[in-house]
Scaffold this motif. Sequence first.
Motif, PDB file in Angstrom:
ATOM      1  N   LYS A   1       3.704  10.382  -6.924  1.00 29.69           N
ATOM      2  CA  LYS A   1       4.444  10.712  -8.454  1.00 29.69           C
ATOM      3  C   LYS A   1       3.420  11.242  -9.679  1.00 29.69           C
ATOM      4  N   CYS A   2       2.754  10.100  -9.462  1.00 32.44           N
ATOM      5  CA  CYS A   2       1.575  10.622 -10.741  1.00 32.44           C
ATOM      6  C   CYS A   2       0.819  10.818 -10.627  1.00 32.44           C
ATOM      7  N   GLY A   3       0.980  11.702  -9.544  1.00 34.34           N
ATOM      8  CA  GLY A   3       0.029  12.962  -9.524  1.00 34.34           C
ATOM      9  C   GLY A   3      -2.185  11.860  -9.748  1.00 34.34           C
ATOM     10  N   VAL A   4      -1.813  11.947  -9.441  1.00 36.23           N
ATOM     11  CA  VAL A   4      -3.381  10.576  -9.543  1.00 36.23           C
ATOM     12  C   VAL A   4      -4.332  11.214  -8.131  1.00 36.23           C
TER      13      VAL A   4
ATOM     14  N   ALA B   1       0.911  -1.098  -0.153  1.00 38.47           N
ATOM     15  CA  ALA B   1       0.128  -0.160  -0.012  1.00 38.47           C
ATOM     16  C   ALA B   1       0.912   1.058   0.148  1.00 38.47           C
ATOM     17  N   ALA B   2       2.235   1.335   0.619  1.00 39.40           N
ATOM     18  CA  ALA B   2       2.703   2.673   1.071  1.00 39.40           C
ATOM     19  C   ALA B   2       3.361   2.322  -0.327  1.00 39.40           C
ATOM     20  N   GLU B   3       3.750   1.187  -1.304  1.00 42.16           N
ATOM     21  CA  GLU B   3       4.470   1.657  -2.117  1.00 42.16           C
ATOM     22  C   GLU B   3       3.225   2.112  -3.339  1.00 42.16           C
ATOM     23  N   PHE B   4       1.964   1.538  -3.495  1.00 43.92           N
ATOM     24  CA  PHE B   4       1.301   2.154  -4.171  1.00 43.92           C
ATOM     25  C   PHE B   4       0.748   4.173  -3.888  1.00 43.92           C
TER      26      PHE B   4
ATOM     27  N   ALA C   1      -7.472   7.258  -7.906  1.00 47.47           N
ATOM     28  CA  ALA C   1      -6.611   5.530  -7.399  1.00 47.47           C
ATOM     29  C   ALA C   1      -7.243   4.714  -6.641  1.00 47.47           C
ATOM     30  N   LEU C   2      -7.909   5.159  -5.376  1.00 43.97           N
ATOM     31  CA  LEU C   2      -8.832   4.298  -4.910  1.00 43.97           C
ATOM     32  C   LEU C   2      -9.828   3.233  -5.285  1.00 43.97           C
ATOM     33  N   ALA C   3     -10.302   3.950  -6.375  1.00 45.81           N
ATOM     34  CA  ALA C   3     -11.047   3.245  -7.230  1.00 45.81           C
ATOM     35  C   ALA C   3     -10.612   2.352  -8.066  1.00 45.81           C
ATOM     36  N   MET C   4      -9.338   2.513  -8.265  1.00 45.01           N
ATOM     37  CA  MET C   4      -8.639   1.594  -9.141  1.00 45.01           C
ATOM     38  C   MET C   4      -8.503   0.354  -8.216  1.00 45.01           C
ATOM     39  N   VAL C   5      -7.895   0.380  -6.626  1.00 43.62           N
ATOM     40  CA  VAL C   5      -7.731  -0.597  -5.692  1.00 43.62           C
ATOM     41  C   VAL C   5      -8.623  -1.404  -6.361  1.00 43.62           C
TER      42      VAL C   5
ATOM     43  N   GLU D   1     -11.766  -6.542  -6.698  1.00 41.98           N
ATOM     44  CA  GLU D   1     -13.249  -7.005  -7.408  1.00 41.98           C
ATOM     45  C   GLU D   1     -12.558  -7.842  -8.470  1.00 41.98           C
ATOM     46  N   ARG D   2     -12.130  -7.698  -9.974  1.00 46.86           N
ATOM     47  CA  ARG D   2     -11.355  -8.010 -10.867  1.00 46.86           C
ATOM     48  C   ARG D   2     -10.674 -10.288 -10.118  1.00 46.86           C
ATOM     49  N   GLY D   3     -10.122  -9.734  -9.022  1.00 43.21           N
ATOM     50  CA  GLY D   3      -9.425 -10.543  -8.747  1.00 43.21           C
ATOM     51  C   GLY D   3      -9.974 -10.958  -7.605  1.00 43.21           C
ATOM     52  N   ALA D   4     -11.363 -11.058  -6.773  1.00 45.74           N
ATOM     53  CA  ALA D   4     -12.202 -11.746  -6.517  1.00 45.74           C
ATOM     54  C   ALA D   4     -13.416 -12.678  -6.966  1.00 45.74           C
ATOM     55  N   THR D   5     -12.722 -12.098  -7.897  1.00 46.46           N
ATOM     56  CA  THR D   5     -14.042 -13.273  -9.450  1.00 46.46           C
ATOM     57  C   THR D   5     -12.922 -13.973 -10.075  1.00 46.46           C
ATOM     58  N   ARG D   6     -12.015 -13.984 -10.272  1.00 46.02           N
ATOM     59  CA  ARG D   6     -10.765 -15.374 -10.655  1.00 46.02           C
ATOM     60  C   ARG D   6     -10.940 -16.989  -9.592  1.00 46.02           C
TER      61      ARG D   6
END
Length: 130
Positions: free
Chosen positions: A108-111, A99-102, A116-120, A125-130
């Motif tokens: 750094k990217c200014g997101v 999380a700290a690295e993210f 960013a939280l929506a991306m996480v 969600e994608r990981g949970a459905t795999r």
Amino acid sequence: MNAAELIMRRWKPVTESSVPPYEQIRLRIVDLAAAGELAVGMKLPSVRALATELGVAANTVARAYRELEHAGIVVTAGRSGTVIASGGDQLTEAVATAAAEFAGVVLKCGVPSAKALAMVSAALERGATR
């Protein structure tokens, strides 16, 4: 309730799942340990016993135990068996480090934080459905 009963309570690996059985077993034990249901020092069933109870090959359970040991969730003491490790917080530490690295990359990217939280959330969600 012993560890085997906790692990198997209303749960069996799903053979039709795209998630391999060893990973399902590993995740089940991680979830129970994180919730405190498998307490530190609690002895897990032998590889052979759990494999028989779950209807999977012994190598499947052995791999799950190896992965858990590598992550610091369990400790195997040879013939004394496998127990939940006191260092189970290594998982939490690993997630906090990621999380700290993210967060560093996001800054750094200014997101924006919300994006960013929506991306996480989407990635989880994608990981949970795999």
